[in-house]
Design a protein around this motif. Structure first.
Motif, PDB file in Angstrom:
ATOM      1  N   SER A  76      20.871   1.550  17.527  1.00 11.68           N
ATOM      2  CA  SER A  76      21.909   2.445  18.051  1.00 11.68           C
ATOM      3  C   SER A  76      22.606   3.188  16.929  1.00 11.68           C
ATOM      4  O   SER A  76      22.815   4.411  17.013  1.00 11.68           O
ATOM      5  CB  SER A  76      22.918   1.642  18.867  1.00 11.68           C
ATOM      6  OG  SER A  76      22.288   0.985  19.943  1.00 11.68           O
ATOM      7  N   THR A  79      20.232   5.794  15.379  1.00 16.12           N
ATOM      8  CA  THR A  79      19.968   6.921  16.277  1.00 16.12           C
ATOM      9  C   THR A  79      21.167   7.841  16.386  1.00 16.12           C
ATOM     10  O   THR A  79      21.033   9.071  16.320  1.00 16.12           O
ATOM     11  CB  THR A  79      19.587   6.404  17.668  1.00 16.12           C
ATOM     12  OG1 THR A  79      18.422   5.582  17.565  1.00 16.12           O
ATOM     13  CG2 THR A  79      19.309   7.554  18.612  1.00 16.12           C
ATOM     14  N   ARG A  83      21.289  11.668  15.159  1.00 14.29           N
ATOM     15  CA  ARG A  83      21.614  12.699  16.142  1.00 14.29           C
ATOM     16  C   ARG A  83      22.770  13.568  15.647  1.00 14.29           C
ATOM     17  O   ARG A  83      22.727  14.798  15.744  1.00 14.29           O
ATOM     18  CB  ARG A  83      21.974  12.026  17.473  1.00 14.29           C
ATOM     19  CG  ARG A  83      22.296  12.981  18.616  1.00 14.29           C
ATOM     20  CD  ARG A  83      22.696  12.183  19.842  1.00 14.29           C
ATOM     21  NE  ARG A  83      23.141  13.020  20.935  1.00 14.29           N
ATOM     22  CZ  ARG A  83      22.348  13.527  21.854  1.00 14.29           C
ATOM     23  NH1 ARG A  83      21.058  13.263  21.813  1.00 14.29           N
ATOM     24  NH2 ARG A  83      22.841  14.271  22.828  1.00 14.29           N
ATOM     25  N   ALA A 216      21.824  13.818  29.219  1.00 21.95           N
ATOM     26  CA  ALA A 216      21.189  12.766  28.426  1.00 21.95           C
ATOM     27  C   ALA A 216      22.195  11.728  27.965  1.00 21.95           C
ATOM     28  O   ALA A 216      21.920  10.521  27.972  1.00 21.95           O
ATOM     29  CB  ALA A 216      20.484  13.392  27.222  1.00 21.95           C
ATOM     30  N   ALA A 217      23.398  12.184  27.583  1.00 33.20           N
ATOM     31  CA  ALA A 217      24.425  11.235  27.153  1.00 33.20           C
ATOM     32  C   ALA A 217      24.886  10.347  28.304  1.00 33.20           C
ATOM     33  O   ALA A 217      25.094   9.135  28.130  1.00 33.20           O
ATOM     34  CB  ALA A 217      25.618  11.997  26.560  1.00 33.20           C
ATOM     35  N   ALA A 220      22.239   7.786  29.025  1.00 31.94           N
ATOM     36  CA  ALA A 220      22.223   6.746  28.004  1.00 31.94           C
ATOM     37  C   ALA A 220      23.377   5.765  28.184  1.00 31.94           C
ATOM     38  O   ALA A 220      23.262   4.590  27.812  1.00 31.94           O
ATOM     39  CB  ALA A 220      22.296   7.382  26.614  1.00 31.94           C
ATOM     40  N   VAL A 258      16.623   3.155  25.255  1.00 33.59           N
ATOM     41  CA  VAL A 258      17.709   4.134  25.394  1.00 33.59           C
ATOM     42  C   VAL A 258      17.738   5.060  24.186  1.00 33.59           C
ATOM     43  O   VAL A 258      17.860   6.290  24.310  1.00 33.59           O
ATOM     44  CB  VAL A 258      19.052   3.414  25.575  1.00 33.59           C
ATOM     45  CG1 VAL A 258      20.206   4.401  25.450  1.00 33.59           C
ATOM     46  CG2 VAL A 258      19.117   2.737  26.931  1.00 33.59           C
ATOM     47  N   CYS A 259      17.616   4.490  22.990  1.00 33.77           N
ATOM     48  CA  CYS A 259      17.642   5.309  21.774  1.00 33.77           C
ATOM     49  C   CYS A 259      16.412   6.206  21.677  1.00 33.77           C
ATOM     50  O   CYS A 259      16.505   7.341  21.196  1.00 33.77           O
ATOM     51  CB  CYS A 259      17.748   4.408  20.547  1.00 33.77           C
ATOM     52  SG  CYS A 259      19.343   3.560  20.413  1.00 33.77           S
ATOM     53  N   GLY A 261      14.900   7.534  24.246  1.00 31.78           N
ATOM     54  CA  GLY A 261      15.192   8.641  25.151  1.00 31.78           C
ATOM     55  C   GLY A 261      16.153   9.647  24.551  1.00 31.78           C
ATOM     56  O   GLY A 261      15.967  10.867  24.684  1.00 31.78           O
ATOM     57  N   LEU A 262      17.193   9.162  23.849  1.00 27.34           N
ATOM     58  CA  LEU A 262      18.131  10.069  23.195  1.00 27.34           C
ATOM     59  C   LEU A 262      17.441  10.893  22.111  1.00 27.34           C
ATOM     60  O   LEU A 262      17.674  12.101  21.995  1.00 27.34           O
ATOM     61  CB  LEU A 262      19.283   9.272  22.585  1.00 27.34           C
ATOM     62  CG  LEU A 262      20.418   8.852  23.513  1.00 27.34           C
ATOM     63  CD1 LEU A 262      21.412   7.989  22.756  1.00 27.34           C
ATOM     64  CD2 LEU A 262      21.117  10.076  24.097  1.00 27.34           C
ATOM     65  N   SER A 263      16.616  10.243  21.313  1.00 29.30           N
ATOM     66  CA  SER A 263      15.920  10.964  20.242  1.00 29.30           C
ATOM     67  C   SER A 263      14.975  12.019  20.809  1.00 29.30           C
ATOM     68  O   SER A 263      14.880  13.136  20.288  1.00 29.30           O
ATOM     69  CB  SER A 263      15.144   9.974  19.374  1.00 29.30           C
ATOM     70  OG  SER A 263      16.009   9.036  18.773  1.00 29.30           O
ATOM     71  N   SER A 265      15.161  13.599  23.793  1.00 30.61           N
ATOM     72  CA  SER A 265      15.919  14.715  24.360  1.00 30.61           C
ATOM     73  C   SER A 265      16.541  15.567  23.262  1.00 30.61           C
ATOM     74  O   SER A 265      16.577  16.806  23.363  1.00 30.61           O
ATOM     75  CB  SER A 265      17.009  14.198  25.299  1.00 30.61           C
ATOM     76  OG  SER A 265      17.969  13.434  24.590  1.00 30.61           O
TER      77      SER A 265
END
Length: 275
Positions: A76, A79, A83, A216-217, A220, A258-259, A261-263, A265
């Motif tokens: 987390s 990432t 970000r 996306a946030a 997450a 989750v991380c 998916g964030l990366s 997006s």
């Protein structure tokens, strides 16, 4: 309930007025400035990087939630830091291109007024951002000394990758002007129009991507919301995640997913908004 209401009413009635708040700020300001200085020195002394923050997140997560929490904290922290750095680099790139476009507009105005390229570049450098001013100063020095302008600009573009493409275009404009006699002002004007279009497009796409980034946030954060709701109804999911081997594995795997998916997006939106 009545006691709580009375206490809230008394707090509102006794809330300090604006002059009192300004006096309090005046009393606290030296301490606040000292604390900010110490914080800035600490931040400057501690090298912030993705590995260091990942280690810090792993230690914090392991202390709170065991080995699975350590993995979740490391992933987390790394990432989120990556970000933030990507968003900041994107903003700096767009700002630098906008500053260069404004400076080149001044250069074009000076050239069309009949100024020598070195004089025009020095005049434009006096009214622009320090980063762009350094480029124009090098441009003026090379032009005044009769050096190889295209090679000098390409060398500067390697030193400043944020402006690399734009400086490459300026080097090509100078080379075309020298080789074929095309007015330099016209070539730089065309380069300015291209830079302004790229900056305008990047800002429009960035504004248009605000919705997907917010989505996306929110997605997450949904696992955290589910964890809080589970604790609220007495299901004790936190205890399951931190005290059992399957829970530790699920905590680590869930944080990694989750991380990821964030990366993903963030990579998609960054490619779309890159000028």
């Amino acid at each position: 309930m009545l006691t709580t209401t009375l206490l809230l009413v008394m707090a509102v009635l006794l809330w300090p007025a604006a002059p009192a708040r300004s006096r309090l700020r005046g009393i606290r300001s030296p301490l606040g400035r000292g604390a900010r200085r110490l914080a800035h020195r600490w931040v400057a002394a501690v090298p912030l990087s993705t590995p260091s923050l990942a280690v810090a997140g792993a230690l914090a997560g392991a202390l709170v939630a065991g080995p699975g929490g350590g993995v979740a904290g490391a992933v987390s922290a790394g990432t989120l830091w990556s970000r933030w750095r990507a968003r900041r680099a994107e903003a700096l790139r767009v700002s630098a291109l906008a500053n260069l476009a404004r400076a080149l507009r001044l250069l074009v105005a000076e050239l069309r007024a009949g100024a020598h390229p070195a004089t025009a570049a020095e005049g434009a450098a006096a009214d622009t951002d320090p980063q762009v001013a350094g480029v124009l100063t090098a441009f003026a020095s090379t032009s005044r000394l009769g050096g190889d302008m295209a090679s000098a600009l390409r060398t500067i573009s390697e030193q400043q990758p944020v402006l690399g493409d734009a400086l490459e275009g300026l080097a090509n404009a100078w080379a075309l002007s020298e080789r074929f006699g095309v007015p330099l002002a016209d070539l730089v004007d065309a380069l300015c129009a291209d830079l302004e279009h790229r900056v305008r497009f990047a800002r429009q796409v960035h504004a248009g991507m605000a919705g997907p980034r917010a989505t996306a946030a929110v997605l997450a954060a949904l696992p955290l919301l589910g964890l809080l709701l589970g604790e609220a109804i007495g299901a004790s999911p936190w205890s399951v995640l931190t005290t059992s081997a399957p829970g530790q594995a699920l905590l680590a795997i869930g944080a990694c997913l989750v991380c990821a998916g964030l990366s993903w997006s963030n990579r998609l939106t960054a490619k779309a908004a890159r000028p």
